[in-house]
Enzyme design. Structure first.
Site, short mmCIF file in Angstrom:
data_model
loop_
_atom_site.label_atom_id
_atom_site.label_comp_id
_atom_site.label_asym_id
_atom_site.label_seq_id
_atom_site.Cartn_x
_atom_site.Cartn_y
_atom_site.Cartn_z
N HIS A 62 63.27 -15.07 -65.93
CA HIS A 62 64.14 -13.78 -65.76
C HIS A 62 62.15 -13.14 -64.60
O HIS A 62 61.75 -13.56 -64.92
CB HIS A 62 63.44 -12.85 -67.66
CG HIS A 62 61.97 -12.19 -67.81
ND1 HIS A 62 61.11 -13.47 -68.24
CD2 HIS A 62 61.85 -10.95 -68.12
CE1 HIS A 62 60.10 -12.83 -68.52
NE2 HIS A 62 60.44 -11.91 -68.56
N HIS A 64 61.15 -9.98 -63.93
CA HIS A 64 59.94 -9.10 -64.70
C HIS A 64 58.99 -9.79 -63.96
O HIS A 64 58.30 -11.44 -63.70
CB HIS A 64 59.26 -9.09 -66.38
CG HIS A 64 59.95 -8.32 -66.60
ND1 HIS A 64 60.44 -8.27 -68.37
CD2 HIS A 64 60.86 -7.35 -66.15
CE1 HIS A 64 61.04 -6.97 -68.81
NE2 HIS A 64 61.73 -6.46 -67.47
N ASP A 66 55.63 -9.96 -64.10
CA ASP A 66 54.32 -11.36 -64.50
C ASP A 66 54.84 -12.47 -64.70
O ASP A 66 54.27 -13.76 -64.88
CB ASP A 66 53.72 -10.82 -66.40
CG ASP A 66 55.21 -10.55 -67.19
OD1 ASP A 66 55.92 -9.94 -66.84
OD2 ASP A 66 54.69 -10.79 -68.50
N HIS A 67 56.30 -12.81 -64.42
CA HIS A 67 56.97 -14.43 -64.43
C HIS A 67 56.90 -14.13 -62.87
O HIS A 67 57.57 -15.57 -62.65
CB HIS A 67 58.30 -13.94 -65.25
CG HIS A 67 58.13 -14.00 -66.64
ND1 HIS A 67 57.69 -14.94 -67.64
CD2 HIS A 67 57.95 -12.46 -67.11
CE1 HIS A 67 57.21 -14.03 -68.89
NE2 HIS A 67 56.87 -12.99 -68.57
N HIS A 142 66.19 -9.90 -73.90
CA HIS A 142 65.36 -9.72 -73.44
C HIS A 142 65.68 -7.79 -72.90
O HIS A 142 66.76 -7.81 -72.77
CB HIS A 142 64.27 -10.07 -72.40
CG HIS A 142 63.08 -10.03 -72.31
ND1 HIS A 142 62.28 -8.77 -72.91
CD2 HIS A 142 62.23 -9.47 -71.31
CE1 HIS A 142 60.98 -8.94 -72.20
NE2 HIS A 142 60.91 -9.12 -71.11
N ASP A 180 61.30 -14.18 -71.78
CA ASP A 180 60.21 -13.23 -73.09
C ASP A 180 61.21 -12.75 -74.03
O ASP A 180 62.50 -12.56 -73.41
CB ASP A 180 59.87 -12.01 -72.29
CG ASP A 180 58.80 -12.46 -71.65
OD1 ASP A 180 57.79 -13.64 -71.38
OD2 ASP A 180 58.66 -11.23 -70.89
N HIS A 238 52.23 -15.38 -73.66
CA HIS A 238 52.06 -13.77 -73.82
C HIS A 238 51.62 -12.76 -74.27
O HIS A 238 52.17 -11.78 -75.49
CB HIS A 238 53.60 -13.73 -73.33
CG HIS A 238 54.24 -13.16 -72.67
ND1 HIS A 238 54.20 -11.74 -72.88
CD2 HIS A 238 54.50 -13.29 -71.58
CE1 HIS A 238 55.20 -11.15 -72.19
NE2 HIS A 238 55.11 -11.72 -71.51
ZN LIG Z 1 56.15 -11.17 -69.84
ZN LIG Z 2 59.50 -10.06 -69.36
#
Ligand SMILES: [Zn+2]
Ligand SMILES: [Zn+2]
Length: 276
Positions: A62, A64, A66-67, A142, A180, A238
């Site tokens: 996805h 976001h 952090d990914h 999510h 997530d 995570h």
């Molecule tokens: Zn994340």
């Molecule tokens: Zn996320």
């Protein structure tokens, strides 16, 4: 005949001095795949000794930060390293616009093709296959469209291909990446019997309200999903930056699903061959 996952980062969105953001390298019989690409992924790959040039495909869950924040430097490094063959990338449809920008607007053009395939985050479908593996999308719950992935070996592993001896054939191995997400019994059903499951456990169960409000799971909930799926082994990761002692999260999950391990950064989790 390896089937193993190496953890490059086990942190979540908020930065922590002792954690990196999410990325996993999956090695299926010396074919390498990258799953998510948080900030610092290129350096983490160098640290664990996997050349970015070895990556056959990238699977993004996805959009976001952090990914995905590690994608631009990874693509840039591949260009500098002389990559000329296409890089297959799978992820939510909006990722295509980000990749177009990297490819066409980012100073020096990239000399290889970013071969992007959009993945519908609402459906369970076969998204990639080759002679040794299939990858299926797993819809997750999510705050933004998110897909997990189920990686399944295919084809019969014969005694000849596994060892020099002549024992019986081996059964294909599997890995589920679920992050997530809020806990999803539906996702558990779609990965039933998986050998190795990674499930996010951003929070301890005492903080379950935070998990619910932010679209994440607790260690207890991750363990319940592994139990429901009948997984062989669970890796949790995570983690929120608020937890300094990850053993607490591991213990919490183990109370429900004993075969749980923390996704320690740099650790490799292998699925061994089992006879049919
Ligand atoms: Zn994340
Ligand atoms: Zn996320």
């Amino acid at each position: 005949m390896r089937f193993e996952v190496t953890i490059l980062g086990n942190g979540s969105a908020s930065p922590a001095a002792d954690k990196h953001q999410t990325a996993h390298v999956l090695n299926v019989r010396e074919q390498f795949y990258l799953i998510d690409c948080g900030e610092g992924t290129r350096h983490r790959m160098m640290r664990v000794g996997v050349s970015p040039l070895k990556i056959r495909a990238v699977f993004i869950s996805h959009i976001h930060g952090d990914h995905v924040y590690g994608l631009a430097p990874l693509i840039s490094s591949l260009g500098l390293a002389g990559k000329r063959t296409p890089l297959k990338i799978f992820g939510p449809p909006a990722l295509g616009r980000l990749l177009d920008f990297f490819q066409n607007e980012f100073g020096q053009p990239v000399d290889f093709e970013l071969d992007f395939t959009p993945v519908d985050p609402t459906s369970h479908k076969l998204v990639y296959e080759n002679r040794s593996m299939e990858v299926w999308s797993i819809p997750l719950r999510h705050r933004t469209p998110t897909t997990g992935y189920l990686f399944k070996e295919i084809g019969t592993l014969t005694a000849d291909s596994a060892t020099q001896n002549r024992p019986p054939n081996y059964r294909p191995r599997s890995y589920a990446y679920l992050s997530d997400t809020l806990p999803s019994p539906k996702a558990a059903g779609l990965v039933k019997g998986v050998d190795l499951m990674y499930h996010e456990a951003t929070f301890a169960h005492i903080d379950r309200r935070l998990a619910r409000d932010t679209g994440h799971s607790t260690a207890t909930e991750a363990a319940r999903i592994a139990l429901k799926a009948g997984a062989g082994e669970l890796i949790i990761g995570h983690f929120s930056s608020r937890y300094k002692d990850l053993a607490l999260l591991e213990e919490e999950a183990r109370a429900i699903f004993p075969n749980t391990r923390v996704a320690a950064e740099g650790a490799t989790f292998s699925v061994s061959l089992k006879k049919t």
